[in-house]
Design a protein around this motif. Sequence first.
Motif, PDB file in Angstrom:
ATOM      1  N   VAL A  55      -0.732  -8.341   5.597  1.00 50.11           N
ATOM      2  CA  VAL A  55      -0.568  -8.062   4.169  1.00 50.11           C
ATOM      3  C   VAL A  55      -1.501  -6.924   3.776  1.00 50.11           C
ATOM      4  O   VAL A  55      -2.630  -6.820   4.269  1.00 50.11           O
ATOM      5  N   ARG A  56      -1.008  -6.048   2.915  1.00 52.75           N
ATOM      6  CA  ARG A  56      -1.819  -4.874   2.557  1.00 52.75           C
ATOM      7  C   ARG A  56      -1.740  -4.600   1.064  1.00 52.75           C
ATOM      8  O   ARG A  56      -0.810  -5.031   0.380  1.00 52.75           O
ATOM      9  N   GLY A 131      15.424  -3.631  -5.270  1.00 51.35           N
ATOM     10  CA  GLY A 131      14.027  -3.267  -5.081  1.00 51.35           C
ATOM     11  C   GLY A 131      13.664  -3.212  -3.612  1.00 51.35           C
ATOM     12  O   GLY A 131      14.171  -3.993  -2.805  1.00 51.35           O
ATOM     13  N   ASP A 132      12.790  -2.268  -3.269  1.00 49.66           N
ATOM     14  CA  ASP A 132      12.419  -2.095  -1.865  1.00 49.66           C
ATOM     15  C   ASP A 132      10.917  -2.231  -1.633  1.00 49.66           C
ATOM     16  O   ASP A 132      10.381  -1.745  -0.649  1.00 49.66           O
ATOM     17  N   PHE A 133      10.238  -2.917  -2.555  1.00 44.98           N
ATOM     18  CA  PHE A 133       8.817  -3.207  -2.363  1.00 44.98           C
ATOM     19  C   PHE A 133       8.668  -4.461  -1.507  1.00 44.98           C
ATOM     20  O   PHE A 133       9.403  -5.437  -1.687  1.00 44.98           O
ATOM     21  N   ASN A 134       7.716  -4.441  -0.579  1.00 48.76           N
ATOM     22  CA  ASN A 134       7.419  -5.647   0.165  1.00 48.76           C
ATOM     23  C   ASN A 134       6.864  -6.690  -0.806  1.00 48.76           C
ATOM     24  O   ASN A 134       5.865  -6.456  -1.486  1.00 48.76           O
ATOM     25  N   THR A 173      10.760  -9.579   3.537  1.00 45.94           N
ATOM     26  CA  THR A 173      11.311  -9.851   2.206  1.00 45.94           C
ATOM     27  C   THR A 173      10.894  -8.754   1.243  1.00 45.94           C
ATOM     28  O   THR A 173       9.710  -8.451   1.091  1.00 45.94           O
ATOM     29  N   THR A 174      11.872  -8.146   0.600  1.00 48.04           N
ATOM     30  CA  THR A 174      11.606  -7.071  -0.365  1.00 48.04           C
ATOM     31  C   THR A 174      12.240  -7.403  -1.701  1.00 48.04           C
ATOM     32  O   THR A 174      13.137  -8.247  -1.809  1.00 48.04           O
ATOM     33  N   GLY A 175      11.759  -6.698  -2.722  1.00 43.42           N
ATOM     34  CA  GLY A 175      12.287  -6.908  -4.060  1.00 43.42           C
ATOM     35  C   GLY A 175      11.641  -5.939  -5.026  1.00 43.42           C
ATOM     36  O   GLY A 175      11.228  -4.841  -4.654  1.00 43.42           O
TER      37      GLY A 175
END
Length: 390
Positions: A55-56, A131-134, A173-175
């Motif tokens: 995780v970052r 959405g393409d954010f982790n 998982t992205t969103g």
Amino acid sequence: MRSILFAVTLATAPIAALAETPCGGAFSSFVNDLKAEAVADGISSETADRFFAGVRQDPAVLRADRKQGVFQIPFVDFSRRLISNDRIARGRANGRAYDAIFDRIEATYGVSRGVLLAFWAFETDYGSFQGDFNTADALVTLSHDCRRPELFRPQVFAALELFAKGEFDPRRTTGAWAGEIGMVQMLPRDILENGVDGDGDGKVSLKTSAPDALMSGGKMLKSLGWRAGEPWIAEVDVPADFDWSLTGLETTKPTSEWRALGVSPRNGPLAGGLEASLLIPQGRKGPAFIAYPNFRVYFDWNQSFTYVMTAAYFATRLEGAKVYDAGNPDTGLDGDQMKALQTKLQAAGYDVGDIDGILGARSRAAVRAEQARLGMAVDGWPTPELLGKL
């Protein structure tokens, strides 16, 4: 869209909650503390290690969180931007394509199909962009950030619960940037509490299954207090000599009293036997709506008044309502002018929240109070005239 607007949800959170929620410091130490708390709450150390591995902190999430310009757009402009003939056509086509699912939702949860179609459209354009954010990175980043940690920290642990059940992949998982997942953009806690297997495949897949996403959204709205079979909003005409101080969510009256005051519907009769409020999002010269109890449930989905008004109105359009009469609203304030107004209102002792150029509930209430003091029409719509008089 929900993730952009979700950022203001905790604008009225108690200061004590902010002080009690751990945040900040070295990111690695913060993550270790999250792991320790998870283990203390019963998650195995092996599961916690796997969830938080890699995780970052995501600077792009923080940049998205700081963007607030969309809130400054008034209702007429905002709704015209979001509602197009193409979106209406695709919404009605989706209503037909998933007719059986919407029938199930209405029978099970009492939520009308237009309501969920509108959310589906605004949140992800009917699932086309989710959405393409982790998601894990986004939630931990926003929990570490000290702006609203009390909002996001519980969602980290909800995502961890989903992971332990095999229903969340922290690396894939992205969103949305604020952690919402799937076609109608639900947070991990919402998914845990309201996720529904709508297509019968044994899984809750909000990203890939429209039946799952729509059924889950319907269940969530019911859990928030949606009243089966009741309307939510309807456009009305209001007499020019109306007492505008009666408008706003603060005032409720039976629909029979609104009729007696000259309020008349433009799309069918007013619903009988219900309490309602009269809303004029751009003042007395703009469009007007009667808002029923179900309208208030929208604010548990999203805290932006303009978004809620637009989503609720779009739902009526998808079910056959006419285009609203935009009227001829008085010129409003741009972002800088609104900030100047908020600064003056704050100096006068009003709690307007952040000086952000957004006409939120507290700013609108302060505007109404000053309009009354100055002998102006009390319609809650700030104008250059009001700014000048202050």
